[in-house]
Design a protein around this motif. Structure first.
Motif, PDB file in Angstrom:
ATOM      1  N   MET A 116       0.874  -1.216   0.153  1.00 32.28           N
ATOM      2  CA  MET A 116       0.126   0.011   0.269  1.00 32.28           C
ATOM      3  C   MET A 116       0.518   1.243   0.224  1.00 32.28           C
ATOM      4  O   MET A 116       0.515   2.365  -0.613  1.00 32.28           O
ATOM      5  N   GLU A 117       1.866   1.320   0.966  1.00 31.66           N
ATOM      6  CA  GLU A 117       2.820   2.625   1.113  1.00 31.66           C
ATOM      7  C   GLU A 117       3.553   2.757  -0.519  1.00 31.66           C
ATOM      8  O   GLU A 117       3.378   4.194  -0.676  1.00 31.66           O
ATOM      9  N   GLY A 118       3.759   1.893  -1.117  1.00 33.79           N
ATOM     10  CA  GLY A 118       4.383   1.789  -2.078  1.00 33.79           C
ATOM     11  C   GLY A 118       3.729   2.167  -3.160  1.00 33.79           C
ATOM     12  O   GLY A 118       4.135   3.031  -3.582  1.00 33.79           O
ATOM     13  N   ALA A 119       2.397   1.655  -3.330  1.00 33.01           N
ATOM     14  CA  ALA A 119       1.614   2.857  -4.072  1.00 33.01           C
ATOM     15  C   ALA A 119       0.848   3.350  -3.894  1.00 33.01           C
ATOM     16  O   ALA A 119       1.180   5.064  -4.992  1.00 33.01           O
ATOM     17  N   LEU A 120       0.746   4.359  -2.510  1.00 33.35           N
ATOM     18  CA  LEU A 120       0.828   5.918  -2.122  1.00 33.35           C
ATOM     19  C   LEU A 120       1.965   6.581  -2.872  1.00 33.35           C
ATOM     20  O   LEU A 120       1.497   7.959  -3.033  1.00 33.35           O
ATOM     21  N   PHE A 121       3.354   5.947  -3.285  1.00 30.97           N
ATOM     22  CA  PHE A 121       4.498   6.305  -3.295  1.00 30.97           C
ATOM     23  C   PHE A 121       4.154   6.921  -5.194  1.00 30.97           C
ATOM     24  O   PHE A 121       5.062   7.053  -5.369  1.00 30.97           O
ATOM     25  N   GLY A 122       3.169   5.755  -5.286  1.00 28.23           N
ATOM     26  CA  GLY A 122       2.679   6.458  -6.543  1.00 28.23           C
ATOM     27  C   GLY A 122       3.730   4.791  -7.727  1.00 28.23           C
ATOM     28  O   GLY A 122       3.334   4.734  -9.042  1.00 28.23           O
ATOM     29  N   VAL A 123       3.752   4.183  -6.730  1.00 33.87           N
ATOM     30  CA  VAL A 123       5.015   3.294  -7.574  1.00 33.87           C
ATOM     31  C   VAL A 123       4.185   1.351  -7.791  1.00 33.87           C
ATOM     32  O   VAL A 123       3.393   1.058  -6.305  1.00 33.87           O
TER      33      VAL A 123
ATOM     34  N   ASP B  14      -0.602  -1.093 -18.470  1.00 31.26           N
ATOM     35  CA  ASP B  14      -0.968   0.105 -17.249  1.00 31.26           C
ATOM     36  C   ASP B  14      -1.605  -0.392 -15.966  1.00 31.26           C
ATOM     37  O   ASP B  14      -2.641  -0.080 -16.054  1.00 31.26           O
ATOM     38  N   TRP B  15      -1.151   0.364 -15.027  1.00 38.82           N
ATOM     39  CA  TRP B  15      -1.449   0.090 -14.056  1.00 38.82           C
ATOM     40  C   TRP B  15      -2.427   1.794 -13.442  1.00 38.82           C
ATOM     41  O   TRP B  15      -1.926   2.624 -13.791  1.00 38.82           O
ATOM     42  N   PRO B  16      -3.238   1.812 -13.261  1.00 37.32           N
ATOM     43  CA  PRO B  16      -4.328   2.781 -12.413  1.00 37.32           C
ATOM     44  C   PRO B  16      -4.157   3.050 -11.550  1.00 37.32           C
ATOM     45  O   PRO B  16      -2.953   2.181 -10.571  1.00 37.32           O
ATOM     46  N   GLN B  17      -3.850   4.644 -11.441  1.00 39.98           N
ATOM     47  CA  GLN B  17      -3.058   4.879 -10.180  1.00 39.98           C
ATOM     48  C   GLN B  17      -4.113   4.766  -8.522  1.00 39.98           C
ATOM     49  O   GLN B  17      -5.228   4.691  -8.513  1.00 39.98           O
ATOM     50  N   GLY B  18      -3.344   4.158  -7.253  1.00 41.15           N
ATOM     51  CA  GLY B  18      -3.956   3.648  -6.953  1.00 41.15           C
ATOM     52  C   GLY B  18      -4.027   2.522  -6.431  1.00 41.15           C
ATOM     53  O   GLY B  18      -4.635   1.742  -5.669  1.00 41.15           O
ATOM     54  N   MET B  19      -3.764   1.478  -7.037  1.00 38.97           N
ATOM     55  CA  MET B  19      -4.094   0.484  -7.000  1.00 38.97           C
ATOM     56  C   MET B  19      -2.727  -0.898  -6.933  1.00 38.97           C
ATOM     57  O   MET B  19      -1.541  -0.024  -7.123  1.00 38.97           O
ATOM     58  N   LEU B  20      -3.057  -1.563  -5.858  1.00 35.58           N
ATOM     59  CA  LEU B  20      -2.123  -2.919  -5.875  1.00 35.58           C
ATOM     60  C   LEU B  20      -2.586  -3.959  -5.638  1.00 35.58           C
ATOM     61  O   LEU B  20      -3.838  -3.800  -5.929  1.00 35.58           O
ATOM     62  N   VAL B  21      -1.617  -4.845  -5.926  1.00 36.24           N
ATOM     63  CA  VAL B  21      -1.955  -6.504  -6.270  1.00 36.24           C
ATOM     64  C   VAL B  21      -2.065  -7.179  -4.720  1.00 36.24           C
ATOM     65  O   VAL B  21      -0.394  -6.886  -3.561  1.00 36.24           O
ATOM     66  N   ASN B  22      -2.342  -7.966  -4.676  1.00 45.67           N
ATOM     67  CA  ASN B  22      -2.365  -9.099  -3.743  1.00 45.67           C
ATOM     68  C   ASN B  22      -2.346 -10.442  -3.375  1.00 45.67           C
ATOM     69  O   ASN B  22      -3.155 -10.634  -4.925  1.00 45.67           O
ATOM     70  N   VAL B  23      -1.484 -11.046  -3.497  1.00 46.10           N
ATOM     71  CA  VAL B  23      -1.205 -12.756  -4.438  1.00 46.10           C
ATOM     72  C   VAL B  23      -0.518 -13.246  -3.029  1.00 46.10           C
ATOM     73  O   VAL B  23      -0.308 -13.490  -2.772  1.00 46.10           O
ATOM     74  N   ASN B  24      -1.793 -14.803  -3.622  1.00 42.41           N
ATOM     75  CA  ASN B  24      -1.350 -15.879  -2.773  1.00 42.41           C
ATOM     76  C   ASN B  24      -1.992 -17.152  -3.244  1.00 42.41           C
ATOM     77  O   ASN B  24      -2.306 -16.726  -4.167  1.00 42.41           O
TER      78      ASN B  24
END
Length: 255
Positions: A117-124, A159-169
């Motif tokens: 989430m923090e990475g996504a907040l930085f735009g990464v 292309d990743w939309p702004q604010g997205m992250l991905v959770n993989v299990n």
């Protein structure tokens, strides 16, 4: 994103010496040689998205691109992106591989997901990887390492939309028994967190918050159901928690 030029930051919530972090680094190195590691000095499971604000942080440099921090997973990402990584920012923040699944309600507690989430907040673009384990056997790191590089490669092509992250299990199965990869939504368990009562050696009572007693959920198409069925679960998450469908209803009642 061009695969050959990727820069990847690896972090976790199980600590700098965790086997899961070593597994994550091997996964990242399947994609690129430009891999940085910044992770908590000690285990920080279930710290969620917490920042250390009331005391200074200490950083240990363990190698040219490997650091430990006496703080949380979120601290690790902030310090890595603000102070430690020279030149351009990473193309990906990878968190994990967590020693246990992060499914359903786990997402709200997880330090692993919080680092992403923090990475996504930085735009990464950021991905949290977690590996289910049931019983006392060793974690099946080869399962994660068999599937994660291809998942990462494919995610690097979109292309990743702004604010997205991905959770993989990853399921608790040998790699050859995993049925494939499925995209799914976050689930909800049938039961809630366990609380165990006991007494310490001095006879004083205590309460110990435990884990969920089951990973079963009512929806087979959720992350819980997908992993239970033997697939790798890939769940897109978003930083915006607004319940948009209810905005007009609340506005009508509160305006």
């Amino acid at each position: 994103m061009a695969e050959g030029g990727l820069r990847i930051l690896c972090t976790n919530d199980d600590g700098i010496n965790a086997p899961g972090l070593a597994s994550l680094v091997r996964i990242a190195q399947e994609i690129t040689d430009d891999v940085w590691v910044v992770a908590p000095e000690t285990e920080q499971s279930a710290t969620s998205h917490s920042l250390t604000l009331r005391h200074p942080l200490r950083v240990r440099r363990l190698d040219e691109r490997r650091f430990s921090i006496d703080g949380t997973p979120t601290d690790s990402v902030v310090v890595a992106l603000r102070k430690l990584i020279d030149g351009r920012r990473p193309d990906f923040v990878l968190s994990g591989v967590n020693h246990g699944a992060n499914l359903g309600e786990d997402i709200t507690y997880s330090g692993t997901v919080a680092a992403a989430m923090e990475g996504a907040l930085f735009g990464v673009p950021a991905i949290a990887f977690s590996l289910m384990r049931r019983g006392d056997h060793e974690h099946r790191w080869p399962t994660a390492e068999a599937f994660a590089p291809d998942v990462l490669r494919r995610l690097s092509e979109i292309d990743w939309p702004q604010g997205m992250l991905v959770n993989v299990n990853f399921p608790d199965l040998p790699a050859e028994k995993v049925k494939g990869v499925r995209v799914c939504h976050q689930g909800r368990r049938d039961v809630q967190t366990e609380v165990v009562e006991g007494h310490d050696p001095g006879g004083r009572p205590y309460l110990w918050i435990g884990d969920f007693s089951t990973d079963q959920g009512v929806d087979p198409k959720s992350d819980l159901g997908v992993v239970e069925a033997g697939y790798v679960a890939v769940t897109p998450l978003h930083l915006d928690l607004t319940q948009k469908d209810y905005l007009e209803t609340l506005e009508a009642h509160l305006s």
